[in-house]
Design an enzyme around this catalytic site. Structure first.
Site, PDB file in Angstrom:
ATOM      1  N   GLY A  19       0.783  -1.244   0.000  1.00  0.00           N
ATOM      2  CA  GLY A  19       0.000   0.000   0.000  1.00  0.00           C
ATOM      3  C   GLY A  19       0.810   1.287   0.000  1.00  0.00           C
ATOM      4  O   GLY A  19       0.301   2.329   0.411  1.00  0.00           O
ATOM      5  N   ASN A  21       1.615   2.983  -2.597  1.00  0.00           N
ATOM      6  CA  ASN A  21       0.928   3.894  -3.522  1.00  0.00           C
ATOM      7  C   ASN A  21      -0.336   4.466  -2.880  1.00  0.00           C
ATOM      8  O   ASN A  21      -0.658   5.634  -3.081  1.00  0.00           O
ATOM      9  CB  ASN A  21       0.583   3.187  -4.838  1.00  0.00           C
ATOM     10  CG  ASN A  21       1.754   3.153  -5.794  1.00  0.00           C
ATOM     11  OD1 ASN A  21       2.127   4.174  -6.359  1.00  0.00           O
ATOM     12  ND2 ASN A  21       2.370   1.983  -5.944  1.00  0.00           N
ATOM     13  N   MET A  94      -4.350  -7.455  -6.677  1.00  0.00           N
ATOM     14  CA  MET A  94      -3.897  -8.673  -7.352  1.00  0.00           C
ATOM     15  C   MET A  94      -4.998  -9.511  -7.992  1.00  0.00           C
ATOM     16  O   MET A  94      -4.729 -10.568  -8.544  1.00  0.00           O
ATOM     17  CB  MET A  94      -3.100  -9.552  -6.364  1.00  0.00           C
ATOM     18  CG  MET A  94      -1.842  -8.897  -5.838  1.00  0.00           C
ATOM     19  SD  MET A  94      -0.740  -8.328  -7.151  1.00  0.00           S
ATOM     20  CE  MET A  94      -0.057  -9.899  -7.664  1.00  0.00           C
ATOM     21  N   ILE A  96      -7.919 -10.221 -10.825  1.00  0.00           N
ATOM     22  CA  ILE A  96      -8.271  -9.783 -12.178  1.00  0.00           C
ATOM     23  C   ILE A  96      -9.780  -9.628 -12.246  1.00  0.00           C
ATOM     24  O   ILE A  96     -10.525 -10.577 -11.969  1.00  0.00           O
ATOM     25  CB  ILE A  96      -7.748 -10.789 -13.222  1.00  0.00           C
ATOM     26  CG1 ILE A  96      -6.214 -10.767 -13.177  1.00  0.00           C
ATOM     27  CG2 ILE A  96      -8.258 -10.429 -14.615  1.00  0.00           C
ATOM     28  CD1 ILE A  96      -5.533 -11.697 -14.140  1.00  0.00           C
ATOM     29  N   LEU A  97     -10.231  -8.432 -12.570  1.00  0.00           N
ATOM     30  CA  LEU A  97     -11.674  -8.149 -12.569  1.00  0.00           C
ATOM     31  C   LEU A  97     -12.307  -8.594 -13.891  1.00  0.00           C
ATOM     32  O   LEU A  97     -11.654  -8.581 -14.940  1.00  0.00           O
ATOM     33  CB  LEU A  97     -11.891  -6.657 -12.326  1.00  0.00           C
ATOM     34  CG  LEU A  97     -11.387  -6.193 -10.948  1.00  0.00           C
ATOM     35  CD1 LEU A  97     -11.108  -4.698 -10.921  1.00  0.00           C
ATOM     36  CD2 LEU A  97     -12.377  -6.584  -9.844  1.00  0.00           C
ATOM     37  N   ASN A 111      -4.866   2.063 -13.369  1.00  0.00           N
ATOM     38  CA  ASN A 111      -3.952   1.155 -12.677  1.00  0.00           C
ATOM     39  C   ASN A 111      -2.527   1.663 -12.828  1.00  0.00           C
ATOM     40  O   ASN A 111      -2.199   2.345 -13.794  1.00  0.00           O
ATOM     41  CB  ASN A 111      -4.058  -0.245 -13.309  1.00  0.00           C
ATOM     42  CG  ASN A 111      -3.131  -1.253 -12.654  1.00  0.00           C
ATOM     43  OD1 ASN A 111      -3.010  -1.301 -11.428  1.00  0.00           O
ATOM     44  ND2 ASN A 111      -2.450  -2.064 -13.460  1.00  0.00           N
ATOM     45  N   HIS A 113       1.373   0.214 -13.132  1.00  0.00           N
ATOM     46  CA  HIS A 113       2.098  -1.027 -13.419  1.00  0.00           C
ATOM     47  C   HIS A 113       3.610  -0.741 -13.410  1.00  0.00           C
ATOM     48  O   HIS A 113       4.048   0.264 -13.979  1.00  0.00           O
ATOM     49  CB  HIS A 113       1.657  -1.570 -14.784  1.00  0.00           C
ATOM     50  CG  HIS A 113       2.292  -2.874 -15.111  1.00  0.00           C
ATOM     51  ND1 HIS A 113       1.856  -4.067 -14.559  1.00  0.00           N
ATOM     52  CD2 HIS A 113       3.341  -3.189 -15.901  1.00  0.00           C
ATOM     53  CE1 HIS A 113       2.622  -5.052 -15.008  1.00  0.00           C
ATOM     54  NE2 HIS A 113       3.523  -4.550 -15.826  1.00  0.00           N
ATOM     55  N   ASP A 149      -3.171  -5.410 -18.391  1.00  0.00           N
ATOM     56  CA  ASP A 149      -2.148  -4.366 -18.571  1.00  0.00           C
ATOM     57  C   ASP A 149      -2.093  -3.824 -19.999  1.00  0.00           C
ATOM     58  O   ASP A 149      -1.016  -3.512 -20.519  1.00  0.00           O
ATOM     59  CB  ASP A 149      -0.759  -4.893 -18.148  1.00  0.00           C
ATOM     60  CG  ASP A 149      -0.741  -5.316 -16.692  1.00  0.00           C
ATOM     61  OD1 ASP A 149      -1.440  -4.692 -15.887  1.00  0.00           O
ATOM     62  OD2 ASP A 149      -0.037  -6.285 -16.357  1.00  0.00           O
ATOM     63  N   GLU A 178       6.967   5.676  -9.172  1.00  0.00           N
ATOM     64  CA  GLU A 178       5.515   5.427  -9.168  1.00  0.00           C
ATOM     65  C   GLU A 178       4.816   6.492  -8.321  1.00  0.00           C
ATOM     66  O   GLU A 178       3.746   6.988  -8.669  1.00  0.00           O
ATOM     67  CB  GLU A 178       5.200   4.044  -8.577  1.00  0.00           C
ATOM     68  CG  GLU A 178       5.508   2.888  -9.511  1.00  0.00           C
ATOM     69  CD  GLU A 178       5.082   1.538  -8.936  1.00  0.00           C
ATOM     70  OE1 GLU A 178       4.071   1.466  -8.221  1.00  0.00           O
ATOM     71  OE2 GLU A 178       5.779   0.545  -9.206  1.00  0.00           O
TER      72      GLU A 178
HETATM   73  C1  GRF Z   1       3.532  -1.469  -7.426  1.00  0.00           C
HETATM   74  O1  GRF Z   1       4.801  -1.769  -7.930  1.00  0.00           O
HETATM   75  C2  GRF Z   1       2.522  -1.336  -8.531  1.00  0.00           C
HETATM   76  O2  GRF Z   1       3.059  -0.809  -9.700  1.00  0.00           O
HETATM   77  C3  GRF Z   1       2.089  -2.758  -8.768  1.00  0.00           C
HETATM   78  O3  GRF Z   1       2.052  -3.339  -7.489  1.00  0.00           O
HETATM   79  C4  GRF Z   1       2.962  -2.637  -6.618  1.00  0.00           C
HETATM   80  C5  GRF Z   1       2.153  -2.176  -5.458  1.00  0.00           C
HETATM   81  O4  GRF Z   1       2.943  -1.583  -4.464  1.00  0.00           O
HETATM   82  N1  GRF Z   1       0.839  -2.828  -9.476  1.00  0.00           N
HETATM   83  P1  GRF Z   1       2.284  -0.921  -3.204  1.00  0.00           P
HETATM   84  O5  GRF Z   1       1.328  -1.941  -2.575  1.00  0.00           O
HETATM   85  O6  GRF Z   1       1.555   0.311  -3.654  1.00  0.00           O
HETATM   86  O7  GRF Z   1       3.418  -0.590  -2.294  1.00  0.00           O
END
Ligand code: GRF
Length: 191
Positions: A19, A21, A94, A96-97, A111, A113, A149, A178
Site C-alpha cells: 500500500g 501507492n 492482485m 483480475i476483474l 492502474n 504497473h 495491462d 511510481e
Molecule cells: C507497485 O509496484 C505497482 O506498480 C504494482 O504493485 C505494486 C504495489 O505496491 N501494481 P504498493 O502496494 O503500492 O506498495
C-alpha cells in the site's frame, strides 16, 4: 474526466499488499488543489499491510474475499454506487476483474504497473527486465481494459537500470517514481 467545480472527485483505491501507492495517494488527496478525495479502500485480503493507511486516515476500508468472483464484484459495484465513487485507482490489487465489471467502470478505473508498458505485462516485471539486460525500466499509469495491462496509457516515467541493480533495488527505484507518476497521471485525466 469531468470534475464538479468546488468538489473533489470521490475515489476508491483497491489494494492487496504493502500500500505504498495508497499512502502516497492519500497524501496527494490532502492537497487543496488535488482533484480527488480518497473515500474508500477495498482489499481482497485482510492481510494487506496497506490497510493501516486507511485506518490511520479514517478512511473506510472494506475487505472483499473473492471466493465467489461474481458475488464479490456485485457487492463492490453496489458499494461504489452507494458511496458515489467516480474514480477507482488500482494500486497493487492482485485480482483480475471480469469484463462485465470493467465495462461498468470504463474510463473510470486506472492502474499503475511497474514497467514501461507494453513491455513486461503481468508479474515479475523487475526480474524479467533484469534478465533481459534492459538499460531502462519505469512505470505506467493506464486505463484498465479487459486485456491484462493493455488499456490506454495515460503517462509513463522512466528510470535507468544500473549494473549493480537487483530485483530489490530496482523495485525500490521504480516505486519511487511510481509515487511521482500516479498523482501526475490523475491530474492529467482531470486536466
Ligand atoms: C507497485 O509496484 C505497482 O506498480 C504494482 O504493485 C505494486 C504495489 O505496491 N501494481 P504498493 O502496494 O503500492 O506498495
Amino acid at each position: 474526466m469531468k470534475k464538479l467545480t468546488g468538489f473533489k472527485t470521490k475515489t476508491a483505491v483497491f489494494i492487496s499488499g504493502a500500500g505504498t501507492n495508497l499512502k502516497n495517494l492519500i497524501r496527494f488527496s490532502y492537497n487543496n488543489n488535488s482533484p480527488i478525495s480518497i473515500d474508500l479502500v477495498i482489499s481482497d485480503t485482510k492481510k494487506a499491510k496497506g490497510l493501516m493507511y486507511a485506518k490511520n486516515n479514517n478512511i473506510e476500508e472494506i475487505i472483499i474475499n473473492f471466493n465467489n468472483q461474481n458475488k464479490s464484484e456485485k457487492k463492490i459495484i453496489n458499494i461504489l454506487h452507494k458511496r458515489e465513487i467516480k474514480l477507482v485507482c488500482l494500486a497493487g490489487f492482485m485480482k483480475i476483474l471480469s469484463k462485465k465489471f470493467l465495462k461498468k467502470f470504463k474510463g473510470k478505473m486506472i492502474n499503475i504497473h511497474p514497467s514501461l508498458l507494453p513491455k513486461y505485462k503481468g508479474l515479475n516485471t523487475h526480474k524479467r527486465a533484469l534478465e533481459n539486460n534492459e538499460k531502462f525500466s519505469g512505470c505506467t499509469v493506464h486505463y484498465v481494459a479487459s486485456k491484462l495491462d493493455s488499456g490506454k496509457i495515460i503517462m509513463q516515467k522512466k528510470t535507468n537500470i544500473s549494473k549493480n541493480d537487483n530485483v530489490k533495488s530496482l523495485k525500490k527505484k521504480v516505486l519511487k517514481i511510481e509515487h511521482k507518476l500516479y498523482p501526475e497521471a490523475i491530474r492529467k485525466i482531470f486536466a
